[in-house]
Design an enzyme around this catalytic site. Structure first.
Site, PDB file in Angstrom:
ATOM      1  N   GLU A   1      -5.716   0.232  -7.342  1.00  0.00           N
ATOM      2  CA  GLU A   1      -4.663   1.125  -7.856  1.00  0.00           C
ATOM      3  C   GLU A   1      -3.643   0.265  -8.571  1.00  0.00           C
ATOM      4  OE1 GLU A   1      -3.489   3.167  -4.203  1.00  0.00           O
ATOM      5  OE2 GLU A   1      -4.058   5.067  -5.102  1.00  0.00           O
TER       6      GLU A   1
ATOM      7  N   SER B   1       0.827  -1.212   0.000  1.00  0.00           N
ATOM      8  CA  SER B   1       0.000   0.000   0.000  1.00  0.00           C
ATOM      9  C   SER B   1       0.856   1.256   0.000  1.00  0.00           C
ATOM     10  CB  SER B   1      -0.941   0.002   1.200  1.00  0.00           C
ATOM     11  OG  SER B   1      -0.199  -0.083   2.380  1.00  0.00           O
TER      12      SER B   1
ATOM     13  N   HIS C   1      -2.647  -2.566  -5.966  1.00  0.00           N
ATOM     14  CA  HIS C   1      -3.034  -2.187  -4.607  1.00  0.00           C
ATOM     15  C   HIS C   1      -4.534  -2.328  -4.437  1.00  0.00           C
ATOM     16  CE1 HIS C   1      -3.596   1.137  -1.371  1.00  0.00           C
ATOM     17  NE2 HIS C   1      -3.453  -0.043  -0.809  1.00  0.00           N
TER      18      HIS C   1
ATOM     19  N   ASN D   1      -3.772   6.955  -0.645  1.00  0.00           N
ATOM     20  CA  ASN D   1      -3.220   7.067   0.703  1.00  0.00           C
ATOM     21  C   ASN D   1      -2.367   8.312   0.876  1.00  0.00           C
ATOM     22  OD1 ASN D   1      -4.508   4.834   1.654  1.00  0.00           O
ATOM     23  ND2 ASN D   1      -2.772   3.450   1.410  1.00  0.00           N
TER      24      ASN D   1
END
Ligand code: T1G
Length: 697
Positions: free
Chosen positions: A438, A405, A426, A476
């Site tokens: 992702e 991540s 991801h 993120n």
């Protein structure tokens, strides 16, 4: 006659065939062709008219690419009424997805037949509007208020069988729409069946529509369209048909002018555009017939579940036979949900947890899979060890993917002899539920490997977004920034609970502190410790009260206490009084005099931080286009869909206002609030994020 509607005679029956691929959207030519076709059938002395769609579906609705442009007649409500008022018997034969204006055309017909696989619906509320061609006036006359409220306010697709039992369809027959339509039309003619204009049927008795409006508005959590549609149904029950149609049109046009309609149409087209990258045009994906998953924890088991449901056989590699069996148990638990919801049969369940799933503890079991995804511990040393083994074992051309991540996929790729075969995939937990994927493209990742990543995403029914390599990729990285803005506001005087409420009122499913409790406060704690260990810029505001919550063993929902206290069997939590004390102590320690924040200021700051970081992510090429960021936030972070995404929202607020706010915040903290160069450039050039989308799609 336009060729958007084909015309032929079969005996006494005139056949109008929609031929406007890909979904027979009711664009201007189609609308004109329908009117011309009805008039021609009448002038030629036909006795009946059959309307059906060529290709994959009957009309799938108004052409939403026309939205926002000057409307051109004949308008859809008039076309429906023209069909209905014909003295001829008009039959519609449905297949595929008869949606929105498509269903409204069918409701303007006198009889409706469909193939068993047909699905119908009025999904207008899902794009921020409401049925605007008689749907709220005819459907309640046909099936009553309750069923109409369900179909119209949910926007859901209804299968042919249910539509038949509701009374929307008259017949469901196997066969081609043209054939079953012709046979049904001839049968009706032979029976001397009467025209059945729904507008001439009695409207249902009125009910307490104010209460219904309020309950639908509350349920929509800020979404306007379903509640406004209730007023359309109310008009059906309280006004003569023609006045009801006028009222429906007024309400429809009101919704057409809202930001919510703009936001939801943006989301509709962006979720389709996001996986269409110019550089992948003509690039063939590699073979994708089997998957290996390393690590059968929550993430690995979720990924394996998604792959199995998509028809891909999976080799699940774990350290020990017991761990592999435990992984199988998690996968079976995930599939139980699909079984209970009727998404899969028991036989399918047995297949997916039987021959489709191979458990292994030896890397050799991965020697023949087309693509391997590792979901092992998030530590670079562990990742490199795994990829070293994969490099030695996997066949030539196999794709080696990491579910990391935030770790550097370039560094992982460099630990193999085949960096061109390495990519980041991801997933978001739970991986068999969350739509976002992702696709993290490292410097040396081959184009056909990227294409294969998108092919996998398509098979798994994900919304796949291309991301470049940086700490946190797209989602993120942006989350870290707007979360920090929230933490700064807490230190400066706002309460976590006021912030959470302000943002759920804005439309987020959950506020940042409730999300932190859900994800686990220990995750943020580990990140803060990592960043301190790596060395933080002294200008960066740090916070210790959160560490103290964690040091007390409070990690959020999983320990029963975090920002909130959670009681077994109760939804949500109540504020944890210890947190307020820790915050006050830290403010005192830092010499901060707390100030009041209004909800509006909270949202403005929070969104300014999100948009500013998003603009940096686009400006640095980590995200290809602004719409890529919008789709990431919509499908992975609970951003309200009716606002279209943070950058669509920013365009509608005005980028100059946003930049001015950021510059005013920078006067307090010019480290955190450094304006994004792209944002400054767009404001200087008078352009929007949407302009960038158009230039790069
Ligand atoms: N208008 C214009 N283009 C449309 C379209 C539409 N209604 N529906 C789909 N497309 C395009 C889509 O952008 C894509 O384009 C291609 O068709 C294939 O779509 C007065 C006002 C029908 C279930 O909301 O739900 O009627 O990317 O990839 O997965 O009351 O499309 O290939 O260039 O989605 O098989 C109401 C919206 C309109 C239906 C097919 N109707 N569409 O799904 O293919 S408002 C809708 C869908 C209305 C009236 C009101 C799905 C689908 P491209 P796709 P799919």
């Amino acid at each position: 006659m336009t060729d958007a509607i084909g015309y032929e005679r079969v005996g006494d029956i005139a056949v109008l065939k929609a031929q406007n691929p890909p979904v027979n959207a009711l664009g201007l030519d189609v609308r004109q062709g329908l009117v011309d076709g009805i008039e021609r059938a009448e002038s030629e002395g036909a006795k009946a008219v059959l309307i059906y769609g060529d290709g994959r579906t009957y009309f799938a609705g108004a052409d939403i690419r026309e939205f926002g442009k000057p409307p051109q007649g004949p308008f859809l409500p008039d076309v429906c009424t023209r069909i209905e008022s014909s003295p001829l018997l008009v039959i519609s034969a449905l297949h595929g997805t008869a949606l929105g204006g498509g269903l409204e055309i069918a409701l303007g017909s006198h009889y409706r037949i469909a193939v068993p696989s047909a699905r119908i619906g009025l999904p207008e509320v899902l794009i921020g509007v409401m049925p605007g061609a008689g749907g709220t006036q005819r459907l309640p006359r046909l099936i009553g208020i309750d069923a109409s409220v369900d179909v119209i306010t949910s926007g859901r697709q209804v299968g042919a069988k249910e539509a038949l039992s509701l009374g929307i369809l008259d017949r469901v027959e196997e066969g081609e729409p043209r054939e079953i339509g012709l046979a049904y039309a001839q049968e009706l003619l032979d029976q001397g069946a009467p025209r059945r204009a729904i507008s001439e049927m009695p409207a249902p008795e009125s009910v307490d529509f104010d209460a219904l409006y309020d309950s639908v508005l509350k349920k929509g959590r800020g979404l306007l369209a379903p509640a406004v549609a209730i007023r359309g149904i109310q008009a059906c029950c309280e006004l003569p048909f023609d006045e009801g149609m006028k009222r429906e049109r007024e309400l429809f046009m009101e919704l057409m002018s809202t930001d919510q309609r703009q936001g939801m149409i943006h989301a509709f087209f962006s979720e389709r555009a996001v996986s269409k990258l110019p550089e992948l045009k003509g690039v063939e994906p590699r073979a994708l017939n089997s998957l290996g998953v390393i690590g059968g924890g929550t993430m690995g088991a979720g990924i394996a579940t998604a792959a199995l449901l998509a028809g891909l056989p999976v080799v699940m590699l774990e350290m020990t036979a017991e761990a592999a069996e435990a992984a199988k148990g998690r996968i079976a638990g995930n599939l139980q949900g699909a079984l209970k919801r009727g998404k899969i049969s028991q036989e399918k369940f047995d297949h997916l947890t039987g021959e489709a799933l191979t458990l292994a503890t030896d890397y050799d079991a991965l020697s023949d899979v087309d693509l391997v995804i590792e979901a092992v511990f998030e530590e670079m040393g562990v990742k490199k060890e795994v990829f070293g083994k994969l490099d030695a074992v996997c066949k030539k051309g196999a794709i080696l993917a990491s579910n990391t991540s935030y770790l550097d996929v370039n560094e992982i790729a460099a630990s193999t002899s085949r960096p061109e075969d390495v990519i980041g995939l991801h997933f978001f937990s739970p991986a068999h539920v969350m739509k976002l994927l992702e696709i993290v493209v490292a410097d040396k990742t081959a184009l056909d490997v990227v294409a294969t990543g998108f092919e996998l995403g398509k098979r798994l029914k994900k919304i796949s977004v291309r991301a470049g390599v940086c700490d946190g990729f797209i989602g993120n990285r942006i989350l870290a920034t707007y979360r920090k803005a929230a933490d700064h506001m807490v230190l400066d005087g706002a309460s976590p609970y006021q912030i959470d409420k302000a943002l759920t009122d804005f439309g987020f499913a959950m506020g940042p502190f409730a999300v932190a409790d859900l994800a686990g406060l220990d995750i943020g704690w580990a990140v803060r410790k990592r960043k301190r260990a790596e060395g933080m810029d002294p200008r960066e505001r740090d916070s210790s009260y959160m560490d103290k919550i964690c040091e007390a063993g409070n990690f959020g929902q999983k320990t029963g206490k975090g920002y909130y206290v959670y009681e077994a069997g109760k939804r949500g939590g109540t504020p944890n009084p210890e947190v307020a004390e820790l915050i006050e102590a830290e403010r005192a320690e830092k010499g901060i005099t707390p100030k009041e924040f209004t909800d509006e200021e909270i949202v403005t700051r929070y969104m300014a931080a999100m948009v500013n970081e998003a603009a940096k992510v686009v400006g640095e090429g980590i995200a290809r286009r602004p719409l890529d960021v919008d789709m990431t936030l919509l499908f992975g972070y609970g951003f309200p869909r009716y606002r279209g995404g943070p950058l669509k929202w920013a365009d509608m607020q005005g980028l100059d206002t946003l930049l001015a706010n950021i510059k005013s915040y920078a006067e307090e903290d010019d480290y955190f609030w450094q304006p994004a160069p792209l944002l400054e450039q767009l404001v200087a050039e008078g352009r929007t994020f949407d302009d960038l989308n158009k230039e790069n799609s």
